[in-house]
Design a protein around this motif. Sequence first.
Motif: not given
Length: 343
Positions: A227-245
């Motif tokens: 989007n174009n209305l976020s004053t903070a980027e937040g995480p670029r990637f969040q990846v969740f798996g059975t052994k780790g994140a």
Amino acid sequence: MTAIKTALVGFGISGQSFQAPIIEALKEFELTSVVSSNPAKVKGQLPDAAVYASLEELLEKGDEELVVIATPNELHGPFAEKALRAGKHVVVEKPFTIESAEGERIAALAQEFGQKLSIYHSRRFDGDYLTIKRLMNEGQLGTVHTLFSSYNRFRPEVKVRWREQDIPGAGILYDLGSHLIDQAVSLFGVPQAVTAKLRQQRPGAQAVDHFHICLAYEGCDVIVHGNNLSTAEGPRFQVFGTKGAFIKYGMDTQEDLLRELKGPGSDGWGEDPQARWGEFTDSEGKTVSVPTERGGYEQFYLEMAAAIRSDAPVPVEPRQAIATIKIIEAAYESSAANRTVFL
């Protein structure tokens, strides 16, 4: 290897910043001509390049082997077809085409004529994406069940430019979303279903400026958002798996360098500052920083050179780029009908 004579069609932000500095940096290529309506701008950056007023003039007078199309999106398909029919190899800036049917026709044309055709999905060579790919290949994440990929920025004012007009192929889904979808397709293949919400959020917006899309796979969901209305980027990637994140903040730095006309070989090219490395958390809750893989958009063109000179595979197959367009089409359908679309 004899350098591949290359023509660049279009000298806006894509041609000037995202294409020319990379092609110019590689000995495998010789950037000999540009199609542009602004010869002075071209000569200011590429003084030795011939400048043509139209693609037709280039194809008539030039002797280039490779044509790189960096025009507004709605011209990608027609220009690719003209270049292929003239016997040229072709690279098309993403997105490949506006409609998947057009992409399929052009891909078939390239195969018929025996020409190499690839689509410049450069973010397959982002360091953060390459890091996730390595973690998955090494099995450190286990079986991935959820991946969030976000591209948020703060641009509250609608600009007067083709990307934000009410024309085919405009809006951030075709622009930024095609990158995120291509990364998902490259990692997981074509999804089973698409559920999307597309909006024109900003006052005066004429094209999509917000997208939130769930790509459903067997046992896994990939959510791409921009989007174009976020004053903070937040995480670029969040990846969740059975052994780790794995969670990663910050954008790959190559684009910022290219906007300064700094390409491969420049200081810091493809490097990610340690402060922005992602964090991996295992099943016992232990968290460690993970060095970001070195990015390298030039790898696309090195693979393209091998395809032209040695008949190696092209860096991005047209069928994968067509899959991205089909997903974009499904997202528009899903949002308009407020339902899930099965592919």
